[in-house]
Design an enzyme around this catalytic site. Structure first.
Site, PDB file in Angstrom:
ATOM      1  N   GLU A  47     128.222 160.654   1.588  1.00 27.46           N
ATOM      2  CA  GLU A  47     128.253 160.299   0.164  1.00 27.46           C
ATOM      3  C   GLU A  47     127.001 159.506  -0.181  1.00 27.46           C
ATOM      4  O   GLU A  47     126.817 158.387   0.296  1.00 27.46           O
ATOM      5  CB  GLU A  47     129.505 159.464  -0.155  1.00 27.46           C
ATOM      6  N   ARG A  51     122.833 155.268  -7.079  1.00 22.39           N
ATOM      7  CA  ARG A  51     122.505 153.904  -7.489  1.00 22.39           C
ATOM      8  C   ARG A  51     121.058 153.573  -7.247  1.00 22.39           C
ATOM      9  O   ARG A  51     120.650 152.434  -7.419  1.00 22.39           O
ATOM     10  CB  ARG A  51     123.339 152.907  -6.689  1.00 22.39           C
ATOM     11  N   LYS A 134     140.163 158.632  -4.131  1.00 21.31           N
ATOM     12  CA  LYS A 134     139.520 157.490  -3.479  1.00 21.31           C
ATOM     13  C   LYS A 134     140.338 156.259  -3.878  1.00 21.31           C
ATOM     14  O   LYS A 134     140.684 156.109  -5.050  1.00 21.31           O
ATOM     15  CB  LYS A 134     138.085 157.397  -3.997  1.00 21.31           C
TER      16      LYS A 134
HETATM   17  C1  3PG Z   1     130.750 151.630  -2.596  1.00 16.20           C
HETATM   18  O1  3PG Z   1     130.848 152.428  -3.510  1.00 16.20           O
HETATM   19  O2  3PG Z   1     129.880 150.751  -2.534  1.00 16.20           O
HETATM   20  C2  3PG Z   1     131.702 151.799  -1.501  1.00 16.20           C
HETATM   21  O3  3PG Z   1     132.932 151.440  -1.926  1.00 16.20           O
HETATM   22  C3  3PG Z   1     131.260 151.129  -0.241  1.00 16.20           C
HETATM   23  O4  3PG Z   1     131.864 149.910  -0.091  1.00 16.20           O
HETATM   24  P1  3PG Z   1     131.508 149.037   1.202  1.00 16.20           P
HETATM   25  O5  3PG Z   1     130.064 148.646   1.060  1.00 16.20           O
HETATM   26  O6  3PG Z   1     132.437 147.851   1.089  1.00 16.20           O
HETATM   27  O7  3PG Z   1     131.760 149.877   2.408  1.00 16.20           O
END
Ligand code: 3PG
Length: 214
Positions: A47, A51, A134
């Site tokens: 994924e 961002r 999710k």
């Molecule tokens: C996100 O979208 O940042 C995910 O949920 C990842 O979360 P994490 O950094 O706590 O694994």
């Protein structure tokens, strides 16, 4: 592609490995090396969050890596979904769900893994046709006990919990009957990606790929 069919596809992807690495990549030149390290470590489903400015180029580069399934994360709007699909993403992940996103993903034939954190959000997503969700932000909204509680009234819904998952709690989530896999950013840390430390990332991927699921 209707939401029910989209969920069939995302559930099949979630079954491929116990962990989906969540990736924030700043430099697309490192994307192929990173994808290779993850896929060869045993985590084929990736994924890439939308961002960073490099995200779409990274999706393009990673899509060429054999054995990988590259999706876009942080898909918030129809435009995000379209840009992700155009870059080669084969699925999309969102922290939540909106009517506009449902319509866009249906039209684009882009399987969506939408986020939900409460019973009402799960019910709304289920109403729209999604039954693979999710669970976000997993630890902050109650973690394992919350998912256990949701399994009673909503037994048909399966989840990929994400947000606050780490090597110390991943196994607890994966032991739940309504969890197919978990997502997390701990596999590919900024420091290791920036240093192109593919060996360390591959090792972490390998350890994550070996986690037991129910
Ligand atoms: C996100 O979208 O940042 C995910 O949920 C990842 O979360 P994490 O950094 O706590 O694994």
């Amino acid at each position: 592609m209707n939401p029910h069919l989209q969920s069939q596809k995302t559930r099949a992807l979630c079954r491929l490995a116990p962990v989906i690495p969540v990736i924030v990549i700043k430099n697309a030149d490192r994307a192929a090396g990173l994808a290779q390290a993850l896929v060869s470590g045993g985590l084929p489903v990736l994924e890439i969050t939308l961002r960073s400015d490099a995200a779409l180029d990274a999706i393009r580069a990673m899509s060429a890596v054999s054995g990988g399934h590259v999706g876009a994360g942080t898909v918030l709007t129809p435009d995000d979904a379209k840009r992700a699909k155009d870059a080669g993403a084969t699925f999309a992940v969102s922290p939540g769900l909106t009517d506009r996103l449902v319509a866009a993903c249906e039209e684009l034939e882009l399987p969506l893994l939408p986020g939900a954190a409460t019973a009402s959000e799960v019910m709304r997503a289920s109403d729209a046709g999604y039954d693979m969700l999710k669970f976000f932000p997993a630890e902050a909204v109650g973690g394992v006990p919350a998912l256990k509680s949701l399994a009673g009234p909503l037994p048909r819904i399966t989840f990929c919990p994400t947000g606050g998952i780490s090597p110390s709690n991943a196994a607890d989530y994966l032991a739940l009957p309504n969890v197919i896999c978990v997502g997390g950013s701990w596999i590919a840390t900024d420091a290791d990606v920036n240093a192109e430390n593919w060996g360390a990332i591959q090792e972490r991927a390998h350890a994550a790929a070996g986690l037991n699921r129910r």
